[in-house]
Design a protein around this motif. Structure first.
Motif, PDB file in Angstrom:
ATOM      1  N   VAL A   1      14.512  20.539  17.508  1.00 32.25           N
ATOM      2  CA  VAL A   1      15.358  21.220  18.480  1.00 32.25           C
ATOM      3  C   VAL A   1      16.261  22.176  17.718  1.00 32.25           C
ATOM      4  N   GLU A   2      16.632  23.300  18.331  1.00 29.37           N
ATOM      5  CA  GLU A   2      17.516  24.261  17.676  1.00 29.37           C
ATOM      6  C   GLU A   2      18.875  24.279  18.367  1.00 29.37           C
ATOM      7  N   LEU A   3      19.929  24.285  17.562  1.00 31.38           N
ATOM      8  CA  LEU A   3      21.287  24.208  18.079  1.00 31.38           C
ATOM      9  C   LEU A   3      22.154  25.241  17.378  1.00 31.38           C
TER      10      LEU A   3
ATOM     11  N   ILE B   1      16.136  12.758  16.704  1.00 34.14           N
ATOM     12  CA  ILE B   1      15.475  14.025  17.013  1.00 34.14           C
ATOM     13  C   ILE B   1      15.777  15.012  15.889  1.00 34.14           C
ATOM     14  N   PRO B   2      14.783  15.451  15.127  1.00 32.51           N
ATOM     15  CA  PRO B   2      15.059  16.455  14.095  1.00 32.51           C
ATOM     16  C   PRO B   2      15.565  17.729  14.752  1.00 32.51           C
ATOM     17  N   HIS B   3      16.482  18.403  14.087  1.00 26.80           N
ATOM     18  CA  HIS B   3      17.051  19.604  14.699  1.00 26.80           C
ATOM     19  C   HIS B   3      17.558  20.571  13.645  1.00 26.80           C
ATOM     20  N   VAL B   4      17.421  21.845  13.956  1.00 29.23           N
ATOM     21  CA  VAL B   4      17.941  22.909  13.112  1.00 29.23           C
ATOM     22  C   VAL B   4      19.280  23.340  13.691  1.00 29.23           C
ATOM     23  N   VAL B   5      20.308  23.327  12.869  1.00 27.26           N
ATOM     24  CA  VAL B   5      21.612  23.831  13.292  1.00 27.26           C
ATOM     25  C   VAL B   5      21.821  25.208  12.688  1.00 27.26           C
ATOM     26  N   HIS B   6      22.005  26.184  13.553  1.00 28.72           N
ATOM     27  CA  HIS B   6      22.357  27.536  13.137  1.00 28.72           C
ATOM     28  C   HIS B   6      23.884  27.621  13.203  1.00 28.72           C
TER      29      HIS B   6
ATOM     30  N   TYR C   1      24.793  26.016  22.028  1.00 31.07           N
ATOM     31  CA  TYR C   1      23.643  26.546  22.746  1.00 31.07           C
ATOM     32  C   TYR C   1      22.414  25.866  22.165  1.00 31.07           C
ATOM     33  N   LEU C   2      21.528  25.388  23.028  1.00 28.74           N
ATOM     34  CA  LEU C   2      20.387  24.589  22.592  1.00 28.74           C
ATOM     35  C   LEU C   2      19.087  25.183  23.102  1.00 28.74           C
ATOM     36  N   GLU C   3      18.086  25.196  22.232  1.00 28.41           N
ATOM     37  CA  GLU C   3      16.721  25.535  22.615  1.00 28.41           C
ATOM     38  C   GLU C   3      15.798  24.408  22.157  1.00 28.41           C
TER      39      GLU C   3
END
Length: 349
Positions: free
Chosen positions: A272-274, A295-300, A323-325
């Motif tokens: 997930v991207e955050l 849940i693996p996730h990329v934080v920008h 904001y999440l995608e």
């Protein structure tokens, strides 16, 4: 350009000998660093669906969802205790300039806008991976450093009881968390203070300092590296990080989830991207769910002064965090309380 999601994870296997470092008045040993890497293939992704009839909410700036005030207040305590570390980009410097109508700015008045400058080092081409969990005071230091340095991080959640990322890290030699792997340099090691200094040494302004030799940079202390006071080794950093963790006492233990079940079956959900910054009290509950559900996730990270604020504005038509995608379902959304409800409905078992 934003780093692409890696298709493999560089696992570091060979280690150099430890060498001494001064910490809190005593000599200890740095964790063993990995210098030889091999690639580990990622399992195939698994299918995840959003709840039937789910519709992303309309974003509402500066509002707290009904029933969420207590959570937001308790999530703001770490912001105060940590003096807002992670809210501002490194070298943040504001100024009023002519308003060209382009990009993000928090202030626009009388033909002027607030411009925000920064002082950063080289940008990594590939995502840095960090195995960690939201409730750890030590992991918080690394997240704050990543935010200050405006980095994008691929997080592998490792709360107690998590059975995929945690054993993977331990199989690679990790003894504690956080555990960082940087595919840009081949470095992989534990110990939060060492990771913080490594990030500033590699991606902070000192890396561009022509007056520092390679050896000088390698041996530079936190002052030379420009590590903020609230991220330096010592009592005040650890004390306030512990206090910040006690304020919530969440995201310490894994819960059953579709992400964990998929991993156990030999598949992985896509990260997930955050978009957020570490000091945001609205983001904390979202990260807690991501951690507990593994849940693996990329934080920008997009602290004040980050160019990623312009990117998010161009991407969505406004700037608001979090904001999440979710590439697993195609859902794109603002509003932290709704994000938590979405993550729980989609991934929790």
């Amino acid at each position: 350009p934003r780093p692409a999601h890696p298709t493999t994870m560089a696992a570091s296997l060979a280690a150099t000998g430890a060498f001494p470092v001064r910490l809190l008045g005593r000599t200890t040993a740095r964790p063993r660093r990995i210098t030889t890497c091999r690639a580990i293939e990622e399992p195939a992704s698994v299918s995840i669906s959003a709840p039937d009839g789910f519709v992303a909410p309309t974003p509402r700036k500066f509002t707290v969802a009904e029933g969420s005030l207590g959570r937001v207040v308790s999530s703001a305590i770490p912001l105060v205790l940590r003096a807002g570390t992670g809210a501002l980009i490194n070298g943040w410097s504001p100024s009023l300039v002519d308003d060209d109508g382009e990009g993000y700015s928090i202030v626009r008045v009388a033909g002027k806008k607030l411009a925000e400058a920064s002082n950063l080092g080289p940008r990594p081409e590939k995502l840095i991976e960090v195995f960690e969990y939201e409730g750890s005071p030590y992991c918080r230091k690394v997240r704050e450093a990543a935010a200050v340095l405006d980095l994008d991080i691929l997080f592998r959640p490792c709360p107690s009881g998590e059975n995929y990322w945690r054993p993977m890290a331990k199989a690679e030699g990790a003894k504690t968390f956080p555990y960082m792997k940087d595919p840009n340099t081949g470095e992989a090691f534990c110990e939060s203070d060492d990771i913080v200094e490594y990030l500033f040494r590699t991606y902070g302004p000192a890396a561009n300092d022509a007056s520092l030799s390679a050896e000088g940079l390698r041996n530079a202390g936190p002052e030379t590296l420009g590590v903020p006071m609230m991220l330096r080794r010592g009592g005040i950093t650890n004390l306030t990080c512990y206090a910040a963790a006690v304020a919530r006492l969440k995201a310490l233990k894994a819960r059953p989830s579709r992400a964990a079940s998929a991993a156990a079956a030999g598949a992985l959900v896509a990260p997930v991207e955050l978009w957020t910054y570490e000091a945001s009290p609205f983001t904390k509950a979202v990260r807690e769910s991501l951690t507990e559900l593994a849940i693996p996730h990329v934080v920008h990270y997009c602290p004040r002064g980050s160019k990623k604020r312009d990117e998010l504005l161009a991407r969505t038509g406004q700037f608001q965090v979090p904001y999440l995608e979710d590439p697993n379902t195609g859902i794109k959304m603002f509003e932290s309380a709704s994000m938590v409800e979405y993550l729980e409905a989609t991934y929790a078992l």
